[in-house]
Design an enzyme around this catalytic site. Structure first.
Site, PDB file in Angstrom:
ATOM      1  N   SER A   7       0.837  -1.207   0.000  1.00  0.00           N
ATOM      2  CA  SER A   7       0.000   0.000   0.000  1.00  0.00           C
ATOM      3  C   SER A   7       0.868   1.251   0.000  1.00  0.00           C
ATOM      4  O   SER A   7       1.645   1.480   0.931  1.00  0.00           O
ATOM      5  CB  SER A   7      -0.907   0.014   1.229  1.00  0.00           C
ATOM      6  OG  SER A   7      -1.576   1.256   1.328  1.00  0.00           O
ATOM      7  N   ASP A  34      -4.880   3.564  -1.766  1.00  0.00           N
ATOM      8  CA  ASP A  34      -6.012   4.026  -0.967  1.00  0.00           C
ATOM      9  C   ASP A  34      -6.386   5.444  -1.376  1.00  0.00           C
ATOM     10  O   ASP A  34      -5.524   6.323  -1.474  1.00  0.00           O
ATOM     11  CB  ASP A  34      -5.649   4.016   0.518  1.00  0.00           C
ATOM     12  CG  ASP A  34      -5.596   2.615   1.082  1.00  0.00           C
ATOM     13  OD1 ASP A  34      -6.533   1.841   0.833  1.00  0.00           O
ATOM     14  OD2 ASP A  34      -4.605   2.290   1.771  1.00  0.00           O
ATOM     15  N   MET A  36      -8.775   8.590  -0.201  1.00  0.00           N
ATOM     16  CA  MET A  36      -9.512   9.058   0.972  1.00  0.00           C
ATOM     17  C   MET A  36      -9.979  10.498   0.766  1.00  0.00           C
ATOM     18  O   MET A  36      -9.259  11.319   0.191  1.00  0.00           O
ATOM     19  CB  MET A  36      -8.624   8.945   2.216  1.00  0.00           C
ATOM     20  CG  MET A  36      -8.169   7.521   2.482  1.00  0.00           C
ATOM     21  SD  MET A  36      -7.140   7.332   3.960  1.00  0.00           S
ATOM     22  CE  MET A  36      -5.580   7.975   3.373  1.00  0.00           C
ATOM     23  N   MET A  67     -12.088   4.821  -0.424  1.00  0.00           N
ATOM     24  CA  MET A  67     -12.637   5.052   0.913  1.00  0.00           C
ATOM     25  C   MET A  67     -13.249   6.452   0.917  1.00  0.00           C
ATOM     26  O   MET A  67     -12.763   7.373   1.566  1.00  0.00           O
ATOM     27  CB  MET A  67     -11.529   4.909   1.966  1.00  0.00           C
ATOM     28  CG  MET A  67     -10.967   3.506   2.031  1.00  0.00           C
ATOM     29  SD  MET A  67      -9.811   3.234   3.399  1.00  0.00           S
ATOM     30  CE  MET A  67      -8.365   4.074   2.783  1.00  0.00           C
ATOM     31  N   ASP A 174      -6.869  -5.907   4.492  1.00  0.00           N
ATOM     32  CA  ASP A 174      -6.093  -4.671   4.543  1.00  0.00           C
ATOM     33  C   ASP A 174      -6.052  -4.139   5.968  1.00  0.00           C
ATOM     34  O   ASP A 174      -7.092  -3.829   6.551  1.00  0.00           O
ATOM     35  CB  ASP A 174      -6.739  -3.630   3.614  1.00  0.00           C
ATOM     36  CG  ASP A 174      -5.993  -2.311   3.574  1.00  0.00           C
ATOM     37  OD1 ASP A 174      -4.928  -2.189   4.210  1.00  0.00           O
ATOM     38  OD2 ASP A 174      -6.478  -1.389   2.899  1.00  0.00           O
TER      39      ASP A 174
END
Length: 219
Positions: A7, A34, A36, A67, A174
Site C-alpha cells: 500500500s 487508498d 480518501m 474510501m 487490509d
C-alpha cells in the site's frame, strides 16, 4: 499463491516513482492505492490524476480502494485513470449492485469492502456480483495500525459463505498485515494481503517479500 499488494499509503511520496519501482523489483504482485476524501475517513490524499500518473511508471496491476462518500460520482474517473481493480465500501453505497455493474462493464475487477464493525452477513446479496471482497482489519484512514484479531473469524465466516454459495470471489485483507501474522491471515481465508507500513517502512523490500513468500509457502 497468496498475493501481496503493498500500500503506497505508507510509501515516501517525495520519491513515489522510485518507491513503486522498488516494490515492483522486489516482486510485489500488485499495488494498493487508498483513496480518501476526509469525509468517509478522517484523512485526505489522492485523486484520479495521481492514479493516472502511477499507471505510467509501473506494470503492476493497480488495486484502487475508494474510501470515499458518493463513490458513484467518481467511478468512471478512476476507471479511466487506469485502475485494474476498483473497490468501493458497502457502508458508503446507495445502490451497490449498480456500482459493481459499472465497474465490471468497464472490464475492471470489482471489489466490495467492509469496515471492522460491519458484519460479513451484510455481503450476502452482493457476493454473486462482486469479483472481490476486501475485509478491513483496521479502521480505515491511517496507516500503521495494529491488526484487529476478530478479523480472523470474519474471514473464516466469509470463506464459508463463498464456498456454500458457490461464488467465485477473491478475498483481500487490509490493515496491520506483517510477516508475523501473514500466514494466519492467509490460512483464515485471504487470497490477497495488503501490506503498508510492514512493507514500505521495512528498510529492505526484497528481504520483506522473500520473508513473506517463505512464510506463505509461495513458490
Amino acid at each position: 499463491m497468496i498475493k501481496i499488494s503493498p500500500s503506497i499509503l505508507s510509501a515516501d511520496f517525495v520519491r513515489l516513482a522510485d518507491e513503486i519501482k522498488a516494490a515492483e523489483d522486489a516482486g510485489a504482485h500488485m499495488l494498493h492505492i487508498d483513496v480518501m476524501d476526509g469525509h468517509f475517513v478522517p484523512n485526505i490524499n489522492i485523486g484520479p490524476a495521481v492514479v493516472e500518473s502511477i499507471k505510467k511508471v509501473t506494470k503492476l496491476p493497480l488495486d484502487v480502494h475508494l474510501m470515499i462518500d458518493d463513490h458513484d460520482r467518481y467511478l468512471r474517473d478512476f476507471i479511466s485513470a487506469g485502475s485494474d481493480m476498483l473497490t468501493v465500501h458497502l457502508e458508503a453505497a446507495v445502490h451497490l449492485h449498480r456500482s459493481i455493474q459499472v465497474i465490471r462493464e468497464a472490464g475492471v475487477t470489482a471489489g466490495v469492502s467492509i469496515n471492522p464493525a460491519t458484519p460479513v452477513t451484510s455481503l450476502s446479496e452482493i457476493l454473486h456480483d462482486a469479483d472481490m471482497v476486501l475485509i478491513m482489519s483496521v479502521n480505515p484512514g491511517f496507516g500503521g495500525q495494529e491488526f484487529i484479531p476478530g478479523t480472523l473469524g470474519k474471514l473464516r465466516q466469509l470463506r464459508k459463505m463463498i464456498s456454500d454459495g458457490g461464488h467465485s470471489v477473491a478475498v483481500e485483507v487490509d490493515g496491520g498485515i506483517n510477516p508475523a501474522n501473514a500466514k494466519e491471515v492467509a490460512d483464515a481465508g485471504a487470497d490477497i494481503l495488503v501490506m503498508g507500513s510492514a512493507f514500505f517502512r521495512s528498510g529492505d523490500y526484497n528481504a520483506t517479500m522473500k520473508k513473506v513468500n517463505a512464510v506463505l509457502g509461495n513458490a
